[in-house]
Every structure is written in C-alpha cells, then in structure tokens.
Design a protein around this motif. Sequence first.
Motif, PDB file in Angstrom:
ATOM      1  N   LYS A   1     -13.860 -21.769 -11.002  1.00 29.44           N
ATOM      2  CA  LYS A   1     -12.934 -20.973 -11.812  1.00 29.44           C
ATOM      3  C   LYS A   1     -11.518 -21.305 -11.373  1.00 29.44           C
ATOM      4  N   ILE A   2     -10.688 -21.746 -12.317  1.00 27.67           N
ATOM      5  CA  ILE A   2      -9.299 -22.069 -11.994  1.00 27.67           C
ATOM      6  C   ILE A   2      -8.516 -20.771 -11.820  1.00 27.67           C
ATOM      7  N   LEU A   3      -8.003 -20.533 -10.618  1.00 28.24           N
ATOM      8  CA  LEU A   3      -7.230 -19.326 -10.344  1.00 28.24           C
ATOM      9  C   LEU A   3      -5.751 -19.539 -10.598  1.00 28.24           C
ATOM     10  N   LYS A   4      -5.297 -20.769 -10.373  1.00 27.43           N
ATOM     11  CA  LYS A   4      -3.879 -21.072 -10.536  1.00 27.43           C
ATOM     12  C   LYS A   4      -3.718 -22.572 -10.748  1.00 27.43           C
TER      13      LYS A   4
ATOM     14  N   ASP B   1     -11.309 -20.768 -20.954  1.00 28.92           N
ATOM     15  CA  ASP B   1     -11.828 -19.749 -20.024  1.00 28.92           C
ATOM     16  C   ASP B   1     -11.640 -20.114 -18.559  1.00 28.92           C
ATOM     17  N   LYS B   2     -10.969 -21.242 -18.303  1.00 29.36           N
ATOM     18  CA  LYS B   2     -10.636 -21.674 -16.934  1.00 29.36           C
ATOM     19  C   LYS B   2     -11.870 -22.020 -16.099  1.00 29.36           C
ATOM     20  N   THR B   3     -12.994 -22.302 -16.762  1.00 29.04           N
ATOM     21  CA  THR B   3     -14.235 -22.605 -16.047  1.00 29.04           C
ATOM     22  C   THR B   3     -14.583 -24.084 -16.192  1.00 29.04           C
ATOM     23  N   ILE B   4     -14.904 -24.727 -15.080  1.00 31.85           N
ATOM     24  CA  ILE B   4     -15.256 -26.143 -15.083  1.00 31.85           C
ATOM     25  C   ILE B   4     -16.442 -26.368 -14.151  1.00 31.85           C
TER      26      ILE B   4
END
Length: 224
Positions: free
Chosen positions: A106-109, A77-80
Amino acid sequence: MSIQFDKMSLTHPLDSEAEYIPLMNKEEEDKLMESSIEEELPILPLKNMVLFPGVVIPITASRDSSIELLKDAYKKDKTIGVVAQKDLSKVDLNPEDLYAIGTVGKILKMLKMPDGNTTVIIQGSRRFSWDSMEQTEPYFKAKVKVVDEVKLPDEDPNYQAIIESVKEVSIKIINENPSIPSEAVFALKNIETPSFLVNFVASNLNLPVVEKQRRRQPKLFPKK
C-alpha cells in the motif's frame, strides 16, 4: 556467521519529509492479514530489496515503467504487488526474472525527487503468488492469489523464549552500532506480535535478496 543489520533499511532516508508511522498492534496486524486482494495487480519489481508483511519501507523507482506504475496506482487505490527480481544485474526484465511470491504493498506517500526518480513509502500486507503475467507494457500486471500465512506457535513457551532472544540480540546489535539510529531500538521494544517482529528483523537484516526471499518463500528454498 555474525548477524548484521542493514543500516540503510533502519535509517529513514526522508527524515525531512517523513511523517510518524506507528507500529502495528495485534488488532491492526490481524486486520491487515485478513484484508482481501484484487485478482489482478500491477507488479513492481524490486532490486536488492524484499518487502515483508506489515513492514514499512522506502522504495526509489528509476525505471520509466516503475514510475508510471506508481503514478497510476497512486491515482487509484494505491495498491500494488511488490516482487523481488532474481538477477540484480538485469535492467530489462521478463516475467521469468521475478520470484513467484511477492507481497501486496500500500503506497502511503509518494515524492518526486530532484534527480527525477520517484520515491514512495510502502507498507506490506499479504503475501501472494502470481500465476500468469497478463500485461508487460507499459509495466507488469499479473493475476494473483493469496498465500496463507503459516500459523506461528505464539502460546508455546519455547517459541516465546526464542522470540525474546531474537529481540534481545537485535537490540544489542543496534546499541553497539553507532550508525544505526536509536529509534530502531524503540521500534523493536514496542513490537507486540511475534510475526511482525520476525518480519521486521528479516526485512532489516543485511542479507542477500535470495536469503530474504527464503524467509518469505520457504517451500521453494528448502533447508539443506
């Protein structure tokens, strides 16, 4: 003491690869601040940097554990959870080497760099505290809980005057420093909410990590 901006924070290091990321309006900020978080998050330690809610920053990971964490999170989910480390000289970290308050990111790229490092563009959302570290290998994973944001007196005329003063001084500093891109002025002028302005300025001030953490974790750093 004079105020200085961190030109490395305000200069995007990935201009050739960058996509335009718009500033948040009030509705978007409210939505971000009301978002729920998982009870357990992978924890990315940051060296010499603090992530603030709403702010977008580039992070370059060189530790094998951090690179593996980012790859795993990007597939899901690109969340850390992003937490600053206390001692900047330490390489092999233990849980006690991390501050107790962090920010959900949130990882955008994500980009693989020629030197083997991994660079990600991350946007901060909610603050959290971690209670216990449930995993240390291959990377940290902790149980977390939301830290409620302090309600700012947005309607108070005195507070509004302070915010306008912060914006004016910040713009003046940027205009007088040729090494800071003019886009930073555009960003400041178009920030709509006081809380995001404070976070944006705090993120980009050229201050030690402990001072930036004081802004994010005020109860643990009382004024003397």
